[in-house]
Scaffold this motif. Structure first.
Motif, PDB file in Angstrom:
ATOM      1  N   ASN A  29       0.726  -1.217   0.072  1.00 12.62           N
ATOM      2  CA  ASN A  29       0.065  -0.035   0.023  1.00 12.62           C
ATOM      3  C   ASN A  29       0.868   1.511   0.289  1.00 12.62           C
ATOM      4  O   ASN A  29       1.998   1.165   0.693  1.00 12.62           O
ATOM      5  CB  ASN A  29      -0.824   0.028   1.368  1.00 12.62           C
ATOM      6  N   ASP A  84      -1.010   6.519   3.281  1.00 16.70           N
ATOM      7  CA  ASP A  84      -2.288   6.767   2.545  1.00 16.70           C
ATOM      8  C   ASP A  84      -2.289   8.022   1.843  1.00 16.70           C
ATOM      9  O   ASP A  84      -1.405   8.979   2.133  1.00 16.70           O
ATOM     10  CB  ASP A  84      -3.489   6.543   3.418  1.00 16.70           C
ATOM     11  N   PRO A 107      -4.121   0.287  -2.687  1.00 17.78           N
ATOM     12  CA  PRO A 107      -4.617  -0.192  -1.510  1.00 17.78           C
ATOM     13  C   PRO A 107      -3.596  -1.609  -0.864  1.00 17.78           C
ATOM     14  O   PRO A 107      -2.964  -2.180  -1.809  1.00 17.78           O
ATOM     15  CB  PRO A 107      -6.127  -0.603  -1.631  1.00 17.78           C
TER      16      PRO A 107
END
Length: 489
Positions: free
Chosen positions: A51, A174, A325
Motif C-alpha cells: 500500500n 495513504d 490499497p
C-alpha cells in the motif's frame, strides 16, 4: 560426477565466483521469519507491491530567455521587485536565461519585461536543473527525518533541462498522509548561547523571509556560506538577544545555534564586525559560514536545506495523484511471484524439449535462477525498491539468460557430438564473443531508458543492464565450465 571431480569444479575461479556471489546475495536478501512468524527479508517493495500513495506536482515557475539594454544585475533587481518574487540567473557564465520563482503567463511577462527595458526571447514553465535538484534534496531530507524512508522522489524534466514536475512515491502511506507530509514544514529555531551550555530562544523559522543559494566569499579566503534574510520582527529579536546576552561585545562566548526538529544543524559564533554593528542597528541580511573547500560547500548545501525547514523554493501544484490499497499490493506481489516461477518452469520445459537431456537442462535452469538471486541481492544491498517494471526486468533477464546459454550449448554441440578440449575452448570463446556483442546491444538500447526521467521505466532498464553484465562477466563463463564437465561424461 564423483566428489573429487566436483571439488575440482568448485575450485575453478569461474564457478567459485558464481557461488560466492550467490552466498553474498542471500546474505544481503536475508530471508527470515519475523516476530509474528511471517517470512520476510531485506527487500524493499514499491507502491505496486504494497500500500502507498504517489503525488505528481507541477512547479509554479518559469525559465525565461531574455535580452536587455540595462546592466543585468540592475535589470534582475528591478524585475524581482516588480514581480514580487525571486529572480535568478540560470547560468552565471551565460546570462541569457532567468528563473522566475512565481507563475506568470508569457503575455504578462512580456509586458513587465518591456517596462523594465528587456525582452522575452523564450518561455518554458518549470525551474532550472539546479533548483529541481534542490527541491529533491529538501523533500528527501524532510521525508527521511519524518521516518518515511521508503520514498522515491524524481524530477521530471522537459526540453533544455527545465524541470517541470516532481513526483513523490511513498510506500506504506495513504493519500491524506502523503499530502500532509509533503506540505509540512519542519520546526526551525535559532537560539543563543548564554552561560556554559545554556541557551535561550531568539526566533523561529517564520522570521526567515528568504534563503539564497550557497556562495563562496572570495574576500574571506573562499569561505562558503548560505545567505538568508530576516523579516523586521526577526531582525529586531536577534538584535535584542545579542545585546541582552553579551554577544555584541563577546561573540566567541555566545554561539548562535540553529535547530531543526530538535536537532542542531549549525553552531558557530558571529563574526566580530557584524556583532559590533548590532549595538546600534538591526540587520536583516545574514550569511551563515560553513567553512572552505568541498567540505564547506557540502555543509553549505545541507544548511541551505535546513534553513528552508522543508519549505520548497517555489510553489507546486498537485496535478496527479494515486494510491494502491494494501490488498491490491499483496495481490500484485503474489501474481508477480507466480509469474516468475512459471517463467522458470516454462523455460525448463522448452529447453528439455530441445535437448531431451536432463543433465543439460538442470544446469541451465539453476544458473538462470542464480542470476535472479544475484540481482535481488544487489537490489537489496542498494535499497532499491522493487516494483512491477523491476519484476518485468527480472523476467526479461531469465529469457535473455536462457538464450545466451542455448548459444553456448549449440556452439559446443556443433555436429551433434562433444569436441576435443582445444576445439571446445575455441567454440566456447566464439560463443562468448557472440554473447558479448548481443549484450552490448541490449545495454546500448537500455541506457537511454535508464537516464530519461521516466520513472516507470528506470527500474526495468537498470535490472536488464545489470542482468546482462552479471551474465557476461560471471554466469556465462561459469556455465561454460560446468557444461564442459557434464558433456565430457
Amino acid at each position: 560426477m564423483n566428489g573429487k571431480e566436483l571439488m575440482k569444479l568448485v575450485k575453478d575461479w569461474r564457478v567459485a565466483a558464481l557461488l560466492i556471489l550467490i552466498v553474498l546475495s542471500v546474505v544481503a536478501i536475508y530471508p527470515h521469519f519475523d516476530d509474528k512468524g511471517n517470512l520476510t527479508s531485506n527487500l524493499q517493495y514499491g507502491l505496486d507491491l504494497q500500500n502507498g500513495a504517489w503525488l505528481q506536482m507541477e512547479f509554479q515557475a518559469e525559465v525565461v530567455g531574455f535580452t536587455t539594454d540595462q546592466p543585468v544585475s540592475d535589470f534582475i533587481s528591478n524585475l524581482s521587485k516588480k514581480l514580487d518574487t525571486e529572480v535568478l540567473l540560470v547560468e552565471t557564465s551565460d546570462p541569457t536565461h532567468l528563473e522566475i520563482r512565481k507563475y506568470y503567463s508569457r503575455e504578462d511577462l512580456e509586458q513587465i519585461f518591456a517596462g523594465e527595458g528587456g525582452k522575452v526571447t523564450s518561455y518554458q514553465k518549470g525551474v532550472s536543473k539546479n533548483t529541481g535538484e534542490l527541491v529533491k534534496k529538501i523533500l528527501e531530507n524532510k521525508l527521511n527525518s519524518l521516518g518515511t524512508k521508503d520514498t522515491k522522489i524524481n524530477i521530471l524534466a522537459g526540453m533544455g533541462n527545465v524541470a517541470q514536475y516532481v513526483r513523490v512515491e511513498m510506500a506504506g502511506v495513504d493519500m491524506n498522509q502523503a499530502k500532509e507530509l509533503v506540505g509540512k514544514q519542519g520546526k526551525f529555531e535559532i537560539r543563543i548561547q548564554t552561560v556554559g551550555n545554556q541557551t535561550e530562544h531568539v526566533l523561529y523559522g517564520d522570521a526567515i523571509s528568504s534563503v539564497g543559494n550557497p556562495e563562496k566569499d572570495i574576500q574571506r579566503s573562499g569561505v562558503w556560506g548560505v545567505p538568508f534574510t530576516l523579516n523586521e520582527a526577526g531582525a529586531t529579536a536577534l538584535q535584542q538577544a545579542a545585546i541582552k546576552y553579551g554577544l555584541t561585545t563577546n561573540p566567541e562566548d555566545h554561539y548562535l545555534i540553529m535547530i531543526l526538529d530538535n536537532k542542531t544543524v549549525f553552531n558557530a559564533p558571529m563574526v566580530a564586525d557584524a556583532a559590533a554593528k548590532l549595538k546600534t542597528s538591526t540587520n536583516r541580511q545574514w550569511s551563515a559560514s560553513t567553512g572552505t573547500g568541498s567540505a564547506g560547500e557540502n555543509a553549505a548545501q545541507t544548511l541551505n536545506i535546513h534553513l528552508r525547514a522543508g519549505a520548497l523554493p517555489v510553489e507546486t501544484k498537485i496535478v496527479g495523484s494515486g494510491s494502491v490499497p494494501a490488498e491490491q499490493g499483496a495481490k500484485n506481489k503474489m501474481v508477480s511471484l507466480i509469474a516468475a516461477i512459471l517463467a522458470l518452469i516454462t523455460v525448463g520445459i522448452v529447453i528439455y524439449y530441445r535437448y531431451r537431456e536432463p543433465s543439460i537442462v538442470l544446469p541451465m535452469v539453476l544458473i538462470n535462477a542464480s542470476e535472479v538471486i544475484i540481482l535481488l541481492g544487489f537490489i537489496s544491498a542498494i535499497k532499491f525498491q522493487i516494483d512491477l517494471p523491476t519484476i518485468a526486468g527480472l523476467i526479461a533477464v531469465v529469457g535473455t539468460g536462457i538464450d545466451q546459454m542455448v548459444v553456448i550449448t549449440d556452439e559446443i554441440l556443433h555436429e551433434g557430438r562433444v569436441p576435443s578440449q582445444n576445439l571446445y575452448l575455441k567454440r566456447l570463446a566464439r560463443a562468448l564473443m557472440i554473447i558479448v556483442i548481443a549484450a552490448a546491444t541490449v545495454v546500448i538500447a537500455m541506457v537511454p531508458l535508464m537516464l530519461m526521467p521516466l520513472t516507470t521505466l528506470q527500474g526495468f532498464a537498470m535490472i536488464t543492464i545489470l542482468g546482462v553484465l552479471v551474465g557476461v562477466i560471471v554466469t556465462r563463463p561459469a556455465y561454460g565450465k560446468i557444461i564442459m564437465e557434464i558433456l565430457s561424461k
